[in-house]
Design an enzyme around this catalytic site. Sequence first.
Site, PDB file in Angstrom:
ATOM      1  N   ASP A 138       0.859  -1.188   0.000  1.00  0.00           N
ATOM      2  CA  ASP A 138       0.000   0.000   0.000  1.00  0.00           C
ATOM      3  C   ASP A 138       0.896   1.240   0.000  1.00  0.00           C
ATOM      4  OD1 ASP A 138      -2.609   1.362   0.363  1.00  0.00           O
ATOM      5  OD2 ASP A 138      -1.696   1.985   2.241  1.00  0.00           O
ATOM      6  N   THR A 161      -2.903   4.932  -4.316  1.00  0.00           N
ATOM      7  CA  THR A 161      -1.870   5.693  -3.595  1.00  0.00           C
ATOM      8  C   THR A 161      -0.485   5.477  -4.194  1.00  0.00           C
ATOM      9  OG1 THR A 161      -1.764   3.860  -2.016  1.00  0.00           O
ATOM     10  CG2 THR A 161      -3.114   5.745  -1.413  1.00  0.00           C
ATOM     11  N   THR A 162      -0.253   4.304  -4.787  1.00  0.00           N
ATOM     12  CA  THR A 162       1.033   4.051  -5.452  1.00  0.00           C
ATOM     13  C   THR A 162       1.059   4.713  -6.829  1.00  0.00           C
ATOM     14  OG1 THR A 162       1.133   1.915  -4.312  1.00  0.00           O
ATOM     15  CG2 THR A 162       2.656   2.241  -6.135  1.00  0.00           C
ATOM     16  N   ASP A 177      -9.082   0.115   1.549  1.00  0.00           N
ATOM     17  CA  ASP A 177      -9.058   0.518   0.141  1.00  0.00           C
ATOM     18  C   ASP A 177     -10.339   0.083  -0.565  1.00  0.00           C
ATOM     19  OD1 ASP A 177      -6.587   1.463   0.696  1.00  0.00           O
ATOM     20  OD2 ASP A 177      -5.471   0.130  -0.615  1.00  0.00           O
TER      21      ASP A 177
END
Length: 543
Positions: A73, A106-107, A404
């Site tokens: 994450d 988020t990545t 998520d």
Amino acid sequence: MSGQPTLAFDEFGRPFIIIKDQSTKKRLHGIQAHKSHILAGRTLANILRTSLGPKGMDKMLVGPDGDVTITNDGATILQQMDVEHQIAKLLVELSKSQDDEIGDGTTSVVVLAGALLEQAEQLLDRGIHPIRIADGYEMAAHIALKRLDEISDVFPAGQEDREPLIRTAMTTLGSKIINKCQRKMAEIAVEAVMSVADMERKDVDFELIKVTGKVGGKLEDTMLVKGVIVDKDMSHPQMPKSITDAKIAILTCPFEPPKPKTKYGLHVSSVEDYRKLREYEKEKFTEMIKQVKDAGANLAICQWGFDDEANHLLLSNNLPAVRWVGGPEIELIAIATGGRIVPRFSELSPEKLGTAGVVRELSFGTTKDHMLVIEECKNSRAVTIFIRGGNKMIIEEAKRSLHDALCVIRNLVRDSRIVYGGGAADIACSLAVAAEADKISTLEQYAMRAFADALESIPLALAENSGMNPIETVAKVKSEQARAENPRLGIDCMGKGTNDMREQNVIETLIGKKQQICLATQLVKMILKIDDIRSQGGDDMDY
């Protein structure tokens, strides 16, 4: 001499050393400052790049106390990294913003920002001013967002057909450690969100969803409870383990005799005095228990503890009780059961009691671990996801993964439009931006082409992490998209034999994809406009 230490003495004659190193410091500004900023951003993005996609690598993070976290994450990796460079810290905040607002991607957002910075460096080397680059990026972002609207599909995020929601949640969970239970976890996440969703207002109150875990069992034992789970048990082992049709008194007052507000001292000088004190305490305890029972309660949940004598009296009077329940849990129990939190025994009344169909104690295997489950509550919208796992590390990663998935489903309730994943949307936007750049005669066209190239960084990373030749794979998909005018073609990361992401059920929310592009563009624009950094005290910063 500058840079050499000087010996000085304080008022007591003690020596101390003054090191003059101001002349060794320098302040970067102009193009050198931009290069420093871009290097920091690219370095951080390259670290996360290998974690992108279903075949992405996990990162092992070891804390100062030796705590081990294994995750892919992006927000968690960046938050636990020890980042010192100020521009790198901005990228950490970027990932946190994406996590807070969207929950997923988020990545990707950091990888995209790093690619934009890398492209900007090449433009700076060609002598293009940073402001013109920023303006070109802004124009390209508008075109990309417009293209996303054009290629988006709509499906109704309703209570009837939940399969599209489950497929979207499975896409989110596909890159996580818990993907062996991908389908079950996705179903639990969808059921939890739809239980608390307000479809008229198109909103989801996450305060009503509690995610908790207990070490033991396996991931497949994870379950959704339509109620509240509290990590407590009955205060006395002989109290009943299950109560049906529970009337719950939710107390924030302790089971103990009232104390004077001022400082006091109590001297027990004889056996008679001790007996009187004991009788007084017993009388007060009995009075408190009577007030609870007179209100009609058959279960007391108390925020504070009580001693063994009070516990014995509760058992004698057939009033089961739970003690030391934390503040947030007390509030959640009050919301779920429709009860009121009571700060004084004298204020107890039947209408302030919470109601639940069943309150039962869960026990786990041969261990002494117990938890309290409050089900069939008056407000059935409060739910708890109860995660099981072999160790704490797996449970913590499952919590992050489910967060998520919950966020993605919430976004679909807000806006039911979707785009296709696997880099398909990114390639479609890249083609659209590159086509528009050819129509512009000003200098911004170079920045727009650079933006189009940066958008390909996500499908390139997906292909690379899946063991393919990244340039060859992306070039092939890009040409197929342009030739067939099919924006659903992406990278076949799982080797299913088709590049059509609709057939593979790889789906992303439109609102999440838009947020990625907006946040990355705005941050890169901000970095490009910084050409000098000074510390707040006015001293030069040591680079």
